[in-house]
Scaffold this motif. Sequence first.
Motif, PDB file in Angstrom:
ATOM      1  N   ASN A  76       0.797  -1.229   0.000  1.00 53.46           N
ATOM      2  CA  ASN A  76       0.000   0.000   0.000  1.00 53.46           C
ATOM      3  C   ASN A  76       0.826   1.273   0.000  1.00 53.46           C
ATOM      4  O   ASN A  76       0.409   2.288   0.546  1.00 53.46           O
ATOM      5  CB  ASN A  76      -0.998   0.003   1.159  1.00 53.46           C
ATOM      6  N   VAL A  77       2.006   1.227  -0.618  1.00 48.90           N
ATOM      7  CA  VAL A  77       2.783   2.452  -0.815  1.00 48.90           C
ATOM      8  C   VAL A  77       2.125   3.192  -1.976  1.00 48.90           C
ATOM      9  O   VAL A  77       1.946   2.609  -3.049  1.00 48.90           O
ATOM     10  CB  VAL A  77       4.263   2.139  -1.137  1.00 48.90           C
ATOM     11  N   PRO A  78       1.735   4.455  -1.789  1.00 51.98           N
ATOM     12  CA  PRO A  78       1.029   5.180  -2.852  1.00 51.98           C
ATOM     13  C   PRO A  78       1.806   5.177  -4.177  1.00 51.98           C
ATOM     14  O   PRO A  78       3.000   5.482  -4.205  1.00 51.98           O
ATOM     15  CB  PRO A  78       0.908   6.601  -2.309  1.00 51.98           C
ATOM     16  N   ASN A  79       1.109   4.818  -5.250  1.00 51.18           N
ATOM     17  CA  ASN A  79       1.650   4.832  -6.616  1.00 51.18           C
ATOM     18  C   ASN A  79       2.879   3.949  -6.804  1.00 51.18           C
ATOM     19  O   ASN A  79       3.678   4.180  -7.715  1.00 51.18           O
ATOM     20  CB  ASN A  79       1.981   6.263  -7.055  1.00 51.18           C
ATOM     21  N   ARG A  80       3.062   2.963  -5.934  1.00 50.81           N
ATOM     22  CA  ARG A  80       4.256   2.114  -6.008  1.00 50.81           C
ATOM     23  C   ARG A  80       3.897   0.659  -5.792  1.00 50.81           C
ATOM     24  O   ARG A  80       2.884   0.335  -5.185  1.00 50.81           O
ATOM     25  CB  ARG A  80       5.270   2.526  -4.922  1.00 50.81           C
ATOM     26  N   SER A  81       4.768  -0.218  -6.271  1.00 49.13           N
ATOM     27  CA  SER A  81       4.660  -1.645  -6.005  1.00 49.13           C
ATOM     28  C   SER A  81       6.064  -2.222  -5.959  1.00 49.13           C
ATOM     29  O   SER A  81       7.027  -1.575  -6.387  1.00 49.13           O
ATOM     30  CB  SER A  81       3.830  -2.349  -7.085  1.00 49.13           C
ATOM     31  N   GLU A  82       6.178  -3.428  -5.427  1.00 49.51           N
ATOM     32  CA  GLU A  82       7.463  -4.127  -5.393  1.00 49.51           C
ATOM     33  C   GLU A  82       8.537  -3.395  -4.576  1.00 49.51           C
ATOM     34  O   GLU A  82       9.723  -3.515  -4.874  1.00 49.51           O
ATOM     35  CB  GLU A  82       7.978  -4.393  -6.813  1.00 49.51           C
ATOM     36  N   CYS A  83       8.154  -2.636  -3.571  1.00 47.32           N
ATOM     37  CA  CYS A  83       9.129  -1.988  -2.683  1.00 47.32           C
ATOM     38  C   CYS A  83       9.552  -3.031  -1.651  1.00 47.32           C
ATOM     39  O   CYS A  83       8.759  -3.408  -0.789  1.00 47.32           O
ATOM     40  CB  CYS A  83       8.526  -0.774  -1.989  1.00 47.32           C
ATOM     41  N   LYS A  84      10.775  -3.500  -1.761  1.00 42.46           N
ATOM     42  CA  LYS A  84      11.256  -4.600  -0.933  1.00 42.46           C
ATOM     43  C   LYS A  84      12.454  -4.192  -0.092  1.00 42.46           C
ATOM     44  O   LYS A  84      13.103  -3.193  -0.370  1.00 42.46           O
ATOM     45  CB  LYS A  84      11.650  -5.776  -1.820  1.00 42.46           C
ATOM     46  N   LEU A  85      12.745  -5.003   0.911  1.00 44.36           N
ATOM     47  CA  LEU A  85      13.994  -4.896   1.651  1.00 44.36           C
ATOM     48  C   LEU A  85      14.911  -5.983   1.117  1.00 44.36           C
ATOM     49  O   LEU A  85      14.528  -7.154   1.083  1.00 44.36           O
ATOM     50  CB  LEU A  85      13.773  -5.116   3.146  1.00 44.36           C
ATOM     51  N   HIS A  86      16.093  -5.600   0.665  1.00 43.15           N
ATOM     52  CA  HIS A  86      17.068  -6.576   0.178  1.00 43.15           C
ATOM     53  C   HIS A  86      18.473  -6.030   0.372  1.00 43.15           C
ATOM     54  O   HIS A  86      18.666  -4.846   0.637  1.00 43.15           O
ATOM     55  CB  HIS A  86      16.802  -6.968  -1.280  1.00 43.15           C
TER      56      HIS A  86
END
Length: 140
Positions: A76-86
């Motif tokens: 649910n990050v606005p206007n974003r997807s695939e925000c990961k920790l790596h």
Amino acid sequence: MDIRTLIIDRFSVDKTQAVGNATVLNAKGKPIFTCKSLERGWNNNERMISCVPKGRYTMKLRWSGRFGANLWELKNVPNRSECKLHSANYWHELNGCLALGLSLRDINGDGEVDATSSRRAMKDFTRAMGNATEAEIIIR
């Protein structure tokens, strides 16, 4: 179930990179792991080139075919997807994701701080998250 929270306290943000302190809290709010965080800089929340906006998000542990591992993904990050920790050592290795490191220093001499021992920090972070498959992240 022992709920975990990841707090990212950014202390430096510019157009190039955002760096901060990362702390995992247990269900009682006690810090159980700390390290450093690294992201791309703030670029108006543009996909692939900006850090995640400040806020409170749910994270879920999901399989990543690209990385061949389970990774924590922000939802649910606005206007974003695939925000990961790596794991990543340099800001330019991140396309809107977050990396953790044991310390921050200029590894490659480019004048920007880098995340050191990122793979180790990610292993330690994973251990601190225990058996959780869902958590909260607060970025401030």
